[in-house]
Design an enzyme around this catalytic site. Structure first.
Site, PDB file in Angstrom:
ATOM      1  CG  ASN A   1      -1.972  -1.101   1.159  1.00  0.00           C
ATOM      2  OD1 ASN A   1      -1.917  -2.060   1.900  1.00  0.00           O
ATOM      3  ND2 ASN A   1      -2.922  -0.981   0.239  1.00  0.00           N
TER       4      ASN A   1
ATOM      5  CG  ASP B   1      -8.065  -4.350   6.023  1.00  0.00           C
ATOM      6  OD1 ASP B   1      -7.568  -4.900   5.013  1.00  0.00           O
ATOM      7  OD2 ASP B   1      -8.309  -3.127   6.076  1.00  0.00           O
ATOM      8  N   GLY B   2      -8.599  -7.821   4.875  1.00  0.00           N
ATOM      9  CA  GLY B   2      -9.458  -8.279   3.795  1.00  0.00           C
ATOM     10  C   GLY B   2      -9.806  -7.195   2.807  1.00  0.00           C
TER      11      GLY B   2
ATOM     12  CG  HIS C   1      -5.801  -1.505   3.512  1.00  0.00           C
ATOM     13  ND1 HIS C   1      -6.908  -1.388   4.323  1.00  0.00           N
ATOM     14  CD2 HIS C   1      -5.337  -0.246   3.318  1.00  0.00           C
ATOM     15  CE1 HIS C   1      -7.104  -0.116   4.607  1.00  0.00           C
ATOM     16  NE2 HIS C   1      -6.176   0.592   4.000  1.00  0.00           N
TER      17      HIS C   1
ATOM     18  CG  ASP D   1      -3.440   1.875   8.027  1.00  0.00           C
ATOM     19  OD1 ASP D   1      -2.616   2.671   8.516  1.00  0.00           O
ATOM     20  OD2 ASP D   1      -4.009   2.075   6.940  1.00  0.00           O
TER      21      ASP D   1
ATOM     22  N   GLY E   1      -7.069   4.169   5.792  1.00  0.00           N
ATOM     23  CA  GLY E   1      -6.954   3.426   7.032  1.00  0.00           C
ATOM     24  C   GLY E   1      -7.974   2.304   7.107  1.00  0.00           C
TER      25      GLY E   1
END
Length: 382
Positions: A208, A242-243, A245, A267, A303
């Site tokens: 990212n 987190d599924g 990012h 994040d 985020g």
């Protein structure tokens, strides 16, 4: 004892540690069968539960206390509150209010602040406000000091290594015991390798806000398999599991390429733990839509609202790794990154007795700091 997966055999396996063995005897008898795990630690979170660490408010201390207490239920026993790119006045007001402290019944311990920006790339700024970005060209390290005001509580600084004079800054920060992380950057691989040779040891949320992997120049991502890393040095990298990012395939690629360097990060922003809607991220307004968070009016990710235990479960499921491996990515590895593995992230003799009780689904049942229970799930599952 460096393993994260601990069962009822833990008492015998830690008998060499008076502190650990006394704790294990007292807790094994009190809890139903389940997994006993090392604590979780996160090094990258900009807030949560309505609290924004990048806002200079009169009640900042009460806000950080609230987050410290709330994250106990997610298995976090220590953390690094993150400030995103902000005006100098915000750093000057907020940083003096962050104190490194041990955890306890009052909340998770604070390991020091993570300053993500403002010395980052305009091209890869992500959700960071462009008008607040800065460079090192005038005074190098003195520019950084003037911007932040004080480094007394700072543990990590994220910067873009392609910036002019960044090598000077990396060397000076490293001398002061501050972890330098590479991120929000358009650096090529040679620039990233040079930064590591000058002391950088971390990559902020891999994949990212950086150049995508290319076979002729893999950029910062190439550090995971670089042969230019100084002997005895390990490069760690943060992953937002987190599924949203990071695609599961990308998680698997990174993990298989460099498993010992993976550090799970949340994040998290102020909207973590709150209902969908509009919230702040420093100088920006962000919008939460389900698990997605965007700068309001755009599709720019800003985020995450995932908690650390959620990230651990997703990582374990996506990669098919062992529970032990998943837990080490949230405990041992961040401790090694920060150079505190003698106290945190293990259950070795004389280390801190920070640990969790998890069920077989890796949901937190109880959290302990220094051997004392600081949170327990009640009978209603709250």
């Amino acid at each position: 004892m460096r393993r994260a997966l601990l069962t009822s055999s833990w008492t015998a396996r830690t008998a060499s540690s008076p502190r650990a063995s006394s704790t294990s005897r007292s807790t094994v008898g009190k809890h139903p069968p389940g997994r006993l795990q090392l604590h979780l630690c996160f090094v990258h979170g900009a807030g949560g539960f309505g609290v924004d660490f990048s806002l200079a408010t009169d009640d900042f201390k009460s806000g950080i206390d609230l987050v410290s207490q709330k994250i106990l239920s997610h298995g976090v026993t220590s953390f690094c509150p993150t400030l995103v790119t902000s005006p100098p006045s915000v750093y000057h007001q907020v940083l003096p209010q962050i104190s490194i402290r041990n955890g306890g019944a009052h909340g998770a311990g604070i390991l020091g602040a993570h300053l993500e920006g403002p010395f980052i790339s305009k091209e890869k700024k992500g959700a960071h406000p462009e008008h607040c970005l800065r460079t090192f060209e005038a005074g190098a390290f003195q520019d950084l000091l003037a911007t932040y005001g004080s480094l007394d509580c700072v543990r990590i600084v994220t910067l873009a290594p392609e910036m002019k004079r960044s090598s000077e800054v990396i060397r000076e920060l490293t001398k002061q015991g501050i972890c330098v992380s590479l991120g929000h950057s358009v650096a090529n691989l040679s620039q990233a390798e040079e930064a590591v040779q000058h002391g950088a040891t971390f990559i902020t949320h891999l994949f990212n806000a950086m150049l995508p992997f290319h076979h002729r120049d893999p950029g910062i991502v190439g550090l995971l398999t670089s042969d230019k890393i100084p002997a005895g040095r390990r490069v760690f990298y943060g992953m937002i599991s987190d599924g949203i990012h990071t695609n599961p395939a990308a998680l698997r690629i990174a993990h298989r390429a460099h498993p010992k360097g993976l550090v799970l990060v949340t994040d998290a922003i102020a909207g973590m733990g709150l209902a969908p809607g509009r919230h702040t991220l420093g100088q920006q307004v962000v919008e939460i839509d389900g698990l997605n968070t965007y700068i309001a009016g755009t599709k720019t990710l800003s985020g995450s609202v995932a908690t650390m235990d959620t990230c651990v479960r997703h990582f374990q499921e996506a990669t098919g790794c062992s529970v032990e491996t998943a837990l080490e990515a949230a405990s041992l590895h961040p401790a090694q990154l920060l150079g505190i593995e003698h106290n945190k992230g293990t259950l070795n003799y004389d280390s801190d007795a920070d640990f969790l009780m998890l069920n077989d689904g890796l949901y937190v049942q109880a959290t302990y700091i220094a051997g004392e229970e600081v949170w327990r799930q009640d009978a209603l599952g709250m």
